[in-house]
Design a protein around this motif. Structure first.
Motif, mmCIF file in Angstrom:
data_model
loop_
_atom_site.group_PDB
_atom_site.id
_atom_site.type_symbol
_atom_site.label_atom_id
_atom_site.label_comp_id
_atom_site.label_asym_id
_atom_site.label_seq_id
_atom_site.Cartn_x
_atom_site.Cartn_y
_atom_site.Cartn_z
ATOM 1 N N ILE A 102 0.893 -1.113 0.019
ATOM 2 C CA ILE A 102 0.028 -0.094 0.009
ATOM 3 C C ILE A 102 0.895 1.268 -0.020
ATOM 4 N N VAL A 103 0.792 2.075 -1.017
ATOM 5 C CA VAL A 103 1.420 3.138 -1.200
ATOM 6 C C VAL A 103 0.479 4.487 -0.905
ATOM 7 N N GLY A 104 0.895 5.189 0.042
ATOM 8 C CA GLY A 104 0.064 6.557 0.417
ATOM 9 C C GLY A 104 0.475 7.647 -0.481
ATOM 10 N N LEU A 131 -6.050 2.021 -7.726
ATOM 11 C CA LEU A 131 -5.904 3.452 -7.485
ATOM 12 C C LEU A 131 -6.915 3.973 -6.945
ATOM 13 N N LEU A 132 -6.713 4.551 -5.683
ATOM 14 C CA LEU A 132 -7.961 5.169 -5.060
ATOM 15 C C LEU A 132 -7.676 6.495 -4.834
ATOM 16 N N ASP A 133 -8.327 7.397 -5.301
ATOM 17 C CA ASP A 133 -8.376 8.845 -4.707
ATOM 18 C C ASP A 133 -9.350 9.279 -3.863
ATOM 19 N N GLU A 134 -9.002 9.680 -2.744
ATOM 20 C CA GLU A 134 -9.831 10.216 -1.548
ATOM 21 C C GLU A 134 -11.231 8.857 -1.338
ATOM 22 N N PRO A 135 -10.721 7.892 -1.113
ATOM 23 C CA PRO A 135 -11.606 6.942 -1.091
ATOM 24 C C PRO A 135 -12.637 7.086 0.133
ATOM 25 N N ILE A 186 -1.861 -1.411 -4.011
ATOM 26 C CA ILE A 186 -2.902 -0.233 -3.843
ATOM 27 C C ILE A 186 -1.892 1.111 -3.691
ATOM 28 N N VAL A 187 -2.549 1.995 -4.444
ATOM 29 C CA VAL A 187 -1.906 3.480 -4.234
ATOM 30 C C VAL A 187 -3.266 4.297 -3.925
ATOM 31 N N VAL A 188 -2.942 4.984 -2.860
ATOM 32 C CA VAL A 188 -4.190 5.712 -2.397
ATOM 33 C C VAL A 188 -3.870 7.029 -1.762
ATOM 34 N N SER A 189 -4.739 8.015 -2.372
ATOM 35 C CA SER A 189 -4.321 9.340 -1.752
ATOM 36 C C SER A 189 -5.526 9.811 -1.041
ATOM 37 N N SER A 190 -4.997 10.527 -0.023
ATOM 38 C CA SER A 190 -6.041 10.880 1.093
ATOM 39 C C SER A 190 -5.639 12.186 1.878
ATOM 40 N N HIS A 191 -6.672 13.148 2.251
ATOM 41 C CA HIS A 191 -6.128 14.310 3.073
ATOM 42 C C HIS A 191 -6.210 13.676 4.508
ATOM 43 N N LEU A 192 -6.878 12.531 4.865
ATOM 44 C CA LEU A 192 -6.689 11.944 6.025
ATOM 45 C C LEU A 192 -5.236 11.325 6.569
ATOM 46 N N LEU A 193 -4.331 12.065 6.712
ATOM 47 C CA LEU A 193 -3.068 11.765 6.805
ATOM 48 C C LEU A 193 -2.781 10.707 7.998
#
Length: 243
Positions: A39-41, A159-163, A189-196
């Protein structure tokens, strides 16, 4: 967090990838790798290049310099790479169709995917709302349906953008467990999120981007070493870059 993926084969390799927008704006060069079962953040503000990076990986944006490969195969513009799926921005659906019918449309003529629909709806907690029109769904339910569409593909790279958008605390915990289970079965999984804090909990490695470039990348423990939290790391990097 999965810990046995550090020496696994590389699934996604982004090597100096650049996308040039009309008007002169450039995203890149971006470089990082994602291994099998990892999992890559992806961390960054709006406009930092996260979504463009996802679009390059999925063939929706051209790679004008550098290269992107998935399982050793170069990504081609306009072609979704085999074994890859993405949920970028808020998922779109046929609003007047039911959740189940939306998944049937997504499955197309793939018999296996059609047969997985009910189990997938149950997995995301929508079994009881499967036959309701999507325009009656809450934002959180639409997000779960978007995740169901992702799961239905049985992809090797997700790839998940702000899931977490629209998910309540229980839903966020459910998603955390889901991603861990997927990674444990070998999905990358590569996931971006503002919930750090969520990324710090689930990501094996972190990639911090700003203004279209990578500021810092590495294993989560190493990136956050000496800091109270990933948020502290990010804010310190951004503050340093604006001095």
């Amino acid at each position: 967090m999965t810990t046995d993926s550090a020496t696994a084969p590389v699934r996604l390799a982004i090597d100096g990838a650049v996308h040039n927008y009309r008007g002169g704006r450039q995203i890149g060069p971006i470089s990082f790798t994602a291994r099998v079962g990892q999992i890559v953040g992806l961390v960054g503000s709006n406009g930092s290049g996260k979504t463009t990076t996802f679009r390059m990986v999925t063939g929706l944006a051209t790679v004008d310099d550098g290269a992107i490969e998935i399982d050793g195969v170069p990504v081609r513009p306009g072609h979704l790479p085999a074994g890859t799926t993405a949920m970028v921005e808020e998922p779109g659906f046929y609003a007047w169709a039911s959740g189940r019918d939306n998944l049937r449309l997504a499955a197309g003529s793939d018999r296996d995917r059609v047969n997985w629909i009910d189990a997938t709806l149950d997995e995301v907690g929508l079994a009881g709302a499967a036959d309701k029109a999507v325009n009656t769904y809450s934002q959180g339910m639409r997000q779960r349906l978007g995740l169901a569409r992702v799961l239905l593909s049985r992809a090797r790279l997700i790839l998940l953008d702000e899931p977490t958008n629209g998910l309540d605390p229980a839903g966020i915990r459910w998603l955390r467990d889901l991603l861990r289970n997927l990674a444990g079965s070998g999905t990358t999984i590569v996931v971006s999120s503002h919930l750090l804090h969520e990324l710090q909990l689930i990501a094996d490695t972190l990639v911090i981007v700003s203004a279209g470039r990578v500021l810092l990348a590495g294993e989560t423990g190493s990136v956050c070493s000496g800091y109270e939290s990933l948020e502290s790391v990010y804010l310190d990097l951004i503050d340093s870059g604006t001095r």
